[in-house]
Design an enzyme around this catalytic site. Structure first.
Site, mmCIF file in Angstrom:
data_model
loop_
_atom_site.group_PDB
_atom_site.id
_atom_site.type_symbol
_atom_site.label_atom_id
_atom_site.label_comp_id
_atom_site.label_asym_id
_atom_site.label_seq_id
_atom_site.Cartn_x
_atom_site.Cartn_y
_atom_site.Cartn_z
ATOM 1 N N CYS A 169 0.821 -1.227 0.000
ATOM 2 C CA CYS A 169 0.000 0.000 0.000
ATOM 3 C C CYS A 169 0.846 1.265 0.000
ATOM 4 O O CYS A 169 0.332 2.356 -0.245
ATOM 5 C CB CYS A 169 -0.934 0.008 1.204
ATOM 6 S SG CYS A 169 -1.976 -1.429 1.299
ATOM 7 N N HIS A 198 -3.670 6.869 3.250
ATOM 8 C CA HIS A 198 -4.012 5.562 2.688
ATOM 9 C C HIS A 198 -5.404 5.166 3.173
ATOM 10 O O HIS A 198 -5.718 5.282 4.354
ATOM 11 C CB HIS A 198 -2.976 4.522 3.129
ATOM 12 C CG HIS A 198 -3.319 3.134 2.699
ATOM 13 N ND1 HIS A 198 -3.693 2.841 1.414
ATOM 14 C CD2 HIS A 198 -3.371 1.960 3.383
ATOM 15 C CE1 HIS A 198 -3.948 1.550 1.324
ATOM 16 N NE2 HIS A 198 -3.770 0.993 2.508
ATOM 17 N N ASN A 255 -10.011 -0.629 0.422
ATOM 18 C CA ASN A 255 -8.562 -0.486 0.358
ATOM 19 C C ASN A 255 -8.084 -0.989 -1.008
ATOM 20 O O ASN A 255 -8.193 -2.168 -1.308
ATOM 21 C CB ASN A 255 -7.947 -1.310 1.497
ATOM 22 C CG ASN A 255 -6.431 -1.244 1.527
ATOM 23 O OD1 ASN A 255 -5.796 -0.719 0.611
ATOM 24 N ND2 ASN A 255 -5.847 -1.772 2.579
#
Ligand code: ACO
Length: 345
Positions: free
Chosen positions: A132, A272, A302
Site C-alpha cells: 500500500c 491511505h 482499500n
C-alpha cells in the site's frame, strides 16, 4: 528556479548538491472497474453485515474488475487519463513505474504491459513492490530521476486487482479490499517546488502480519498450495492496525518537520484508505481538523498501491486542492512499509 518571493516553508531538497530543478505532478488520473460490490452483496457471501463493515472500517462498497480485466488494463486507463490532464503524449514518457502487489503475472513487469497498452515506446519500465506504500515509494524514485535531469517525464502508476488474491470465504479480509488504479505524470514545472520531501520506511521484522504465502520461490504453486489456500492474502488485522497508526503518525510528523511546517499549513491530507478508524486516529494524533482529511474509502475500500493515487485525483477534481496548496500524503502497508510526502501542488 524561480520561487515565491517569501517562501512559507523550507524546501529540504535545496540542500542537495544536484538540485537544479524541482519535480511536480503535472497531471493525475484514476480508473476503477465498473462493477460495484456492496456490503449487502457481501452479506450473501460470508457471515458479515453492512453494520459491522461500516462501523469497523467505514467501507460501504468497492469496485471489482471483470474476469478479463487485469491490473495493467486498470493502470493503462488511469495513465491515459493522467497524461491527458498533463498534456503529455505517449512518446514523451521516459520512464514508467508501476507500484503493485497484484501484477498481471510474475514477469514481465506490469509496467511493460502498461507501456505496450499506452504506446510509450521510448519509455523504460519496471514494477515496484511496497504494497500500500508503493505510490509514495514510486513518487520518490521518480523524483530522483527528474531532479538529477536523467529524465524529463516519468509516469507513476499505482494499480491493483486485489480481488484476484482475496479469499472470498474469509470474512476477516474479503470485506476490506477493492480494485482500481491511479496515475501521476511527473515533470519539472518552473516556479513550483512540487514534491518537497518524501519519508519512506520499512520493518521486515513484521513481514508476517500481512502477506501472501504462496506463488513465490518459497512456495510455488502446487496442488497442496492451492488446497491450503496459500495464494490468498493473510492479515493479522488488530496488530496491523496498531502499527499503521503509529507508523503513519511518525512518518507524517517527520515529513512536516523536514519542511519546517506544522499541520495547520496543510490544505489537504490524503491518507491511505484502509480503515476510517485508522485515518481518524492518525488525524487526531497529528492534530488535524476533520475537514483537512480526504476520505473516499466508503466507495472503494482499500485499493493498496492505487489508494492515495485515486484519492489525490478525486481531491483535485473536486476542487479540494488548488495550485499552490500544500498537501500531505501518508501511507502504510505490508512489509511492513510506510511513507509520507509533502507536496506544493
Ligand atoms: N463481519 C463480521 N464480523 C467480523 C468480520 C466481518 N467481516 N471480520 C471479523 N469479524 C469478527 C472477528 O471474527 C472478531 O470476532 P470474535 O471477537 O468473535 O473473534 C470480531 O469481529 C472483532 O475482530 P477484530 O479483529 O477485533 O476487529 P477490528 O476492530 O480489529 O477490525 C479490521 C478488523 C477491520 C481488519 C482492522 O483490524 C483493520 O482495519 N486492520 C488494519 C488493516 C490495514 O490497515 N491494512 C494495511 C494495509 S493493507 C496492504 O498493505 C495490502
Amino acid at each position: 528556479m524561480s520561487s515565491s518571493p517569501t517562501p512559507k516553508f523550507k524546501n529540504p531538497r535545496a540542500e542537495h548538491d544536484f538540485i537544479g530543478r524541482t519535480c511536480s505532478i503535472t497531471g493525475v488520473g484514476s480508473y476503477v472497474p465498473v462493477k460495484i460490490l456492496t456490503n449487502f452483496d457481501l452479506e450473501k457471501k460470508v457471515d458479515t453485515s453492512d453494520e459491522w463493515i461500516t462501523s469497523r472500517t467505514g467501507i460501504k462498497e468497492r469496485h471489482i474488475a471483470a474476469e478479463n480485466e487485469f491490473t495493467s488494463d486498470l493502470g493503462a486507463e488511469a495513465a491515459l487519463r493522467a497524461m491527458k490532464k498533463a498534456g503529455v503524449t505517449a512518446d514523451q514518457i521516459d520512464l514508467i513505474i508501476v507500484a503493485t502487489i497484484t501484477p498481471d503475472m510474475p514477469f514481465p513487469s506490469t509496467a511493460c504491459l502498461v507501456q505496450r497498452k499506452i504506446g510509450a515506446k521510448r519509455a523504460a519500465a519496471f514494477d515496484l513492490e511496497a504494497a500500500c506504500s508503493g505510490f509514495i515509494y514510486a513518487l520518490e524514485i521518480a523524483q530522483q530521476f527528474i531532479m538529477s535531469r536523467t529524465y524529463d517525464t516519468v509516469l507513476v502508476v499505482g494499480a491493483e486487482k486485489l480481488s484476484s488474491i482475496i479469499d472470498w470465504n474469509d470474512r476477516n479480509t474479503c470485506v476490506l479490499f477493492g480494485d482500481g488504479a491511479g496515475a501521476a505524470v511527473l515533470q519539472s514545472r518552473p516556479g513550483s517546488h512540487g514534491l518537497l520531501t518524501a519519508v519512506m520506511g520499512a520493518d521486515g521484522e513484521n513481514a508476517d502480519l500481512l502477506f501472501m504465502p504462496g506463488g513465490g520461490s518459497r512456495c510455488p504453486a502446487s496442488v497442496e498450495s492451492v488446497n491450503s489456500r496459500l495464494h490468498y492474502l493473510r492479515m493479522e488485522g488488530k496488530e496491523t492496525f496498531k502499527c499503521a497508526v503509529q507508523a503513519m503518525q511518525t512518518a507524517a510528523e517527520e515529513a512536516l518537520q523536514r519542511c519546517e511546517i506544522d499541520i495547520t499549513k496543510i490544505k489537504c491530507i490524503i491518507p491511505h484508505q484502509a480503515n476510517r478508524r485508522i485515518i481518524d486516529a492518525v488525524g487526531e494524533r497529528l492534530g488535524a481538523k476533520t475537514e483537512q482529511l480526504f476520505i473516499n474509502l466508503d466507495k472503494y475500500g482499500n485499493t493498496s498501491a492505487a489508494s492515495v493515487a485515486i484519492a489525490l485525483d478525486e481531491a483535485v477534481e473536486s476542487g479540494r486542492i488548488q495550485r499552490g496548496d500544500l498537501i500531505l500524503l501518508v501511507v502504510f502497508g505490508a512489509g511492513l512499509t510506510w511513507g509520507a510526502a509533502v507536496i506544493e501542488w
